[in-house]
Enzyme design. Structure first.
Site, PDB file in Angstrom:
ATOM      1  N   ASP A   1      41.465   1.159  86.250  1.00 48.04           N
ATOM      2  CA  ASP A   1      41.587   2.128  87.160  1.00 48.04           C
ATOM      3  C   ASP A   1      41.335   1.916  88.636  1.00 48.04           C
ATOM      4  O   ASP A   1      40.904   0.894  88.634  1.00 48.04           O
ATOM      5  CB  ASP A   1      40.209   3.185  86.382  1.00 48.04           C
ATOM      6  CG  ASP A   1      39.958   4.328  87.470  1.00 48.04           C
ATOM      7  OD1 ASP A   1      41.036   5.117  87.694  1.00 48.04           O
ATOM      8  OD2 ASP A   1      38.901   4.645  87.771  1.00 48.04           O
TER       9      ASP A   1
ATOM     10  N   ASP B   1      40.200   4.633  91.704  1.00 46.89           N
ATOM     11  CA  ASP B   1      39.068   5.234  92.478  1.00 46.89           C
ATOM     12  C   ASP B   1      37.683   5.115  91.334  1.00 46.89           C
ATOM     13  O   ASP B   1      37.601   5.558  90.454  1.00 46.89           O
ATOM     14  CB  ASP B   1      39.617   6.378  92.838  1.00 46.89           C
ATOM     15  CG  ASP B   1      40.604   6.710  93.756  1.00 46.89           C
ATOM     16  OD1 ASP B   1      40.431   6.353  94.806  1.00 46.89           O
ATOM     17  OD2 ASP B   1      41.622   7.106  93.277  1.00 46.89           O
TER      18      ASP B   1
END
Ligand code: XBP
Ligand code: MG
Length: 241
Positions: free
Chosen positions: A28, A30
């Site tokens: 991922d 953020d």
């Protein structure tokens, strides 16, 4: 998916082994690679000022709004919460989000945002093993470049076998779409990979695609529920302690 304990190993040792053995690491962006959400928040607020809206997202309201993945969806959710005046049109939301994306790139270029502890070590270890890596994110694709080019170099994309962002799929996290697309590009079953995520939405997205998840707690999601994760770490440097 539950943690499989090897005799005489600690869960952390088991996680290290599972990471090393994974067909690919799916990351991922953020909150996981870097604490970017304060910069996203600032960029949204700058876009609201530029549009002469009297909106301002403080930390408390942004934490609530982060339940909604995707910037445009987040703006719409806020507009619906206000319940005053006519709804903001799709075109106006798209315009606001375009300015927000420009402001995010400018803030990144100006201030920069470091990778979180342990991230560079994890990337280097994977490269050293010849292990494939991929990105599965619900942010806008250009935002990945704004974050990673300054810290990993202009050719950062060559480090990843697949990069799938919000614009590439129909539904954002917690839907599994970004993970399903990554797995299809890697041509790997979900169970052979490990996802690294920081949010409950990310955990749900990866789990729905059959990918076991390691959580690294972040600023905004530290108190999310992470039931079903392989393990929950404060940050990825714990893997290298
Ligand atoms: C996080 C998100 C994004 C960003 C804002 O994505 O939900 O919406 O907050 O970016 P992830 P955009 O954790 O999956 O990387 O405004 O470009 O949507
Ligand atoms: Mg995240």
């Amino acid at each position: 998916m539950s943690l499989t304990l090897v005799k005489n190993s600690s869960p952390l040792e088991d996680i290290r082994r599972r990471i090393a053995d994974a067909g690919a690491l799916i990351l991922d962006v953020d909150g996981t690679l870097a604490e970017t959400e304060e910069i996203h928040r600032e960029a949204f607020n700058e876009a609201f000022v530029e549009a002469k809206l009297d909106w301002h997202w403080g930390r408390r309201v942004y934490k609530e709004l982060l339940r909604v993945a995707g910037g445009k969806e987040r703006i719409r959710a806020f507009d619906q919460m206000r319940r005053t005046g006519p709804p903001v049109s799709d075109a106006a939301i798209a315009r606001l989000h375009r300015v927000k994306t420009e402001r995010f790139a400018a803030l990144m270029a100006d201030k920069g945002c470091p990778l979180r502890p342990g991230v560079k070590a994890l990337l280097d270890a994977a490269i050293g093993r010849g292990q494939r890596m991929a990105i599965a994110t619900t942010t806008t694709r250009v935002n990945i470049d704004a974050l990673l080019a300054p810290v990993l170099g202009q050719d950062w994309e060559t480090m990843f076998a697949a990069v799938v962002a919000a614009d590439d799929v129909a539904r954002k996290k917690p839907a599994p779409d970004v993970y399903i697309e990554v797995l299809s590009q890697l041509d790997l079953p979900g169970a052979s990979c490990i996802a690294i995520e920081d949010s409950g939405n990310g955990l749900m997205a990866a789990t729905r695609a059959g990918v076991p998840v390691l959580i690294t707690r972040s600023l905004y999601f530290h108190d999310d529920s992470f039931d079903g994760a392989l393990a929950v770490l404060d940050d990825l440097s714990e893997l290298f302690a």
